[in-house]
Design an enzyme around this catalytic site. Structure first.
Site, PDB file in Angstrom:
ATOM      1  N   SER A 166       0.818  -1.217   0.000  1.00  0.00           N
ATOM      2  CA  SER A 166       0.000   0.000   0.000  1.00  0.00           C
ATOM      3  C   SER A 166       0.853   1.269   0.000  1.00  0.00           C
ATOM      4  O   SER A 166       0.360   2.343  -0.342  1.00  0.00           O
ATOM      5  CB  SER A 166      -0.941   0.004   1.204  1.00  0.00           C
ATOM      6  OG  SER A 166      -0.208  -0.102   2.404  1.00  0.00           O
ATOM      7  N   ASP A 415      -3.106   6.393  11.809  1.00  0.00           N
ATOM      8  CA  ASP A 415      -2.203   5.845  10.796  1.00  0.00           C
ATOM      9  C   ASP A 415      -0.946   6.709  10.770  1.00  0.00           C
ATOM     10  O   ASP A 415      -0.967   7.841  10.280  1.00  0.00           O
ATOM     11  CB  ASP A 415      -2.881   5.837   9.425  1.00  0.00           C
ATOM     12  CG  ASP A 415      -1.971   5.280   8.332  1.00  0.00           C
ATOM     13  OD1 ASP A 415      -0.792   4.963   8.631  1.00  0.00           O
ATOM     14  OD2 ASP A 415      -2.425   5.169   7.180  1.00  0.00           O
ATOM     15  N   HIS A 418       1.352   5.373   6.582  1.00  0.00           N
ATOM     16  CA  HIS A 418       1.139   5.934   5.244  1.00  0.00           C
ATOM     17  C   HIS A 418       1.350   7.443   5.311  1.00  0.00           C
ATOM     18  O   HIS A 418       1.452   8.022   6.392  1.00  0.00           O
ATOM     19  CB  HIS A 418      -0.283   5.605   4.764  1.00  0.00           C
ATOM     20  CG  HIS A 418      -0.507   4.139   4.597  1.00  0.00           C
ATOM     21  ND1 HIS A 418      -0.974   3.333   5.611  1.00  0.00           N
ATOM     22  CD2 HIS A 418      -0.301   3.332   3.535  1.00  0.00           C
ATOM     23  CE1 HIS A 418      -1.040   2.083   5.183  1.00  0.00           C
ATOM     24  NE2 HIS A 418      -0.632   2.046   3.930  1.00  0.00           N
TER      25      HIS A 418
END
Ligand code: NAG
Ligand code: NAG
Ligand code: NAG
Ligand code: NAG
Ligand code: NAG
Ligand code: NAG
Ligand code: NAG
Length: 439
Positions: A166, A415, A418
């Site tokens: 990702s 998060d 990312h």
């Protein structure tokens, strides 16, 4: 990020296999099934290292593997080739700092429709915007901002692949958004799960694909889109994932990367026979450690690329560091900082350090020696160090839309792995462009 302080020698990998606390932490994280779990470790200094590349550097300075202390005065191997007409001193693009960039990002949440919701921090309500106004500045030379017009011009009739997990998707969106300001991309393919996609830039017939292959190896993954798994991952340490190798010949350029998926529970196979596992306490198997599998994967990728007769430019992008503080992703860890770290304010986590050192060591081995003129060019895109100093660049709670709209004390999973788009990851493309043109 300068790498000249230091350094405690790398602890043996067996530390990670046999240290019960470490194992427990990894276990906890893996039970919860997500691909990103992270340590905010304080026990290691980060050692930055040069970008190495095989073709322009027949001899590689082993001081730059990250294992040894480097000597401040050493001229380091760099991707900055001496230009034909003028002999510029080599510049280490990785030694430098984040400096204010008043012009800010070239795209925003309105002008780019390709930003994944979870990384669209501005739209999701992130209140501060200072993190948008920095650029990476090497100490000894100028790193030009990514130039989308020039890039598209170079890429006429070419095909480019991003291969990985990702974070590769995160990265491709940064590139697509930047280029779309000049020539809007058209999506021309997606797979069922929207994990692999292809876009085309009509003005110059340039194609960009992202290929989902989180291990780069052949892997049977029994997991849904939310990360719930029904069986252990079966990972073949001696076979690459055909999903990308079968398409490799189609691409003129590729950015390949691996990472945090290797922390998950997996059963390791070689020659279709179980060799052991990584964290599988219920099974009577030897825990070989994630580093064992990652090293095999990286080596196999490098060998595959180097052995290929296909003339492509291949970047291997190094591990992306995370910045959870006060806990892990599943235990309330957050990343609330709003400015970059200065040198010495932060150390790479022990897990990320293991990943990074494997990448540098294996790259050093393959980069050492002759390369044919007709084969692929393999370059190391070492974004780890400069990313490490950007704790402010992650979505944090703003991976969700307006997480505090109803309750300003809501408990929200953060998060800190990312990157926000726009955000620091846009600078990775500055490096890519520089390595393409001058490297
Ligand atoms: C577009 O590029 C591909 C190679 O990537 C090439 O095969 C094709 O002929 C090109 N199309 C046009 C219209 O130039
Ligand atoms: C792989 O397994 C096959 C049988 O399944 C065996 O004949 C062969 O010798 C094995 N090769 C290696 C390298 O272990
Ligand atoms: C675990 O494996 C070893 C070696 O293969 C074997 O000797 C032992 O009996 C096994 N233990 C269990 C509980 O199955
Ligand atoms: C690469 O090529 C060499 C020599 O041809 C061969 O021995 C080796 O097995 C190949 N490696 C891979 C990964 O294909
Ligand atoms: C980083 O590691 C070094 C050496 O172990 C230590 O002296 C320093 O305090 C650490 N820095 C931080 C910010 O944790
Ligand atoms: C690089 O190649 C030289 C000569 O072929 C050899 O002596 C050296 O050990 C190699 N270094 C690595 C890291 O493989
Ligand atoms: C920084 C920025 O461009 N913010 C925009 C994001 O999208 C919202 C809503 O579409 C706009 O109001 C902001 O100006």
């Amino acid at each position: 990020m300068r790498g000249d302080s230091i350094s405690s020698p790398l602890k043996p990998f067996s530390l990670y296999k046999h240290n019960p606390l470490f194992v427990k932490l990894v276990v906890l994280s893996l039970l919860l099934g997500l691909a990103f779990r992270l340590f905010s470790s304080h026990s290691f200094d980060y050692k930055s290292s040069s970008v190495l590349e095989s073709q322009s550097s027949p001899t590689i300075d082993s001081q730059e593997t990250g294992l040894l202390t480097s000597d401040e005065g050493t001229v380091t191997q760099s991707q900055n080739e001496v230009s034909k007409d003028e002999a510029k001193p080599k510049c280490d693009l990785l030694k430098g700092e984040w400096v204010p960039n008043p012009s800010g990002p070239v795209y925003n949440n309105n002008s780019c429709k390709f930003i994944e919701e979870h990384q669209n921090c501005v739209k999701n309500g992130r209140p501060d915007s200072g993190y948008l106004y920095w650029r990476w500045s090497p100490r000894d030379c100028e790193l030009p901002k990514f130039n989308p017009e020039r890039f598209l011009d170079l890429m006429r009739n070419k095909k480019w692949a991003f291969i990985g997990d990702s974070i590769s998707r995160n990265h491709v969106q940064s590139l697509i958004c930047t280029l779309s300001q000049v020539d809007p991309a058209k999506e021309i393919y997606h797979d069922e799960q929207f994990k692999s996609k292809t876009w085309r830039f009509p003005s110059c017939n340039f194609t960009v694909a992202v290929i989902w292959s989180p291990f780069l190896l052949k892997a049977d993954i029994f997991e849904d889109n939310y990360g719930f798994s029904t069986a252990d991952i079966e990972l073949h340490l001696d076979k690459l994932d055909e999903k990308w190798t079968s398409q490799f010949m189609d691409f003129d350029y590729a950015i390949i990367s691996g990472g945090k998926w290797f922390l998950k529970t997996a059963i390791y196979y070689e020659n279709n026979t179980i060799q052991g596992c990584h964290y599988c306490p219920k099974r009577n198997l030897t825990d070989l450690g994630f580093d064992h599998a990652y090293r095999k994967a990286v080596k196999l990728v490098f060998d595959f690329v180097k052995n290929s007769s296909h003339k492509a430019v291949v970047f291997f992008r190094t591990i992306t560091p995370d910045h959870f503080e006060g806990g892990e992703w599943f235990s309330g860890g957050t990343c609330e900082r709003t400015v970059p770290f200065k040198e010495g304010e932060w150390n790479i986590s022990s897990v990320d350090r293991v990943f990074h050192e494997i990448e540098l060591q294996e790259f050093d081995k393959v980069a050492n020696g002759s390369t044919s003129d007709n084969g692929p060019v393999l370059k190391l895109l070492d974004t780890t160090g400069l990313s490490l100093s950007r704790p402010d660049g992650h979505p944090g709670p703003y991976r969700e839309f307006q997480p505090f709209a109803k309750d300003k004390n809501a408990k929200v999973q953060n998060d800190c792995l990312h990157w926000c788009l726009p955000g620091p990851i846009d600078s990775w493309n500055d490096l890519v462009m520089e390595m393409l043109i001058n490297g």
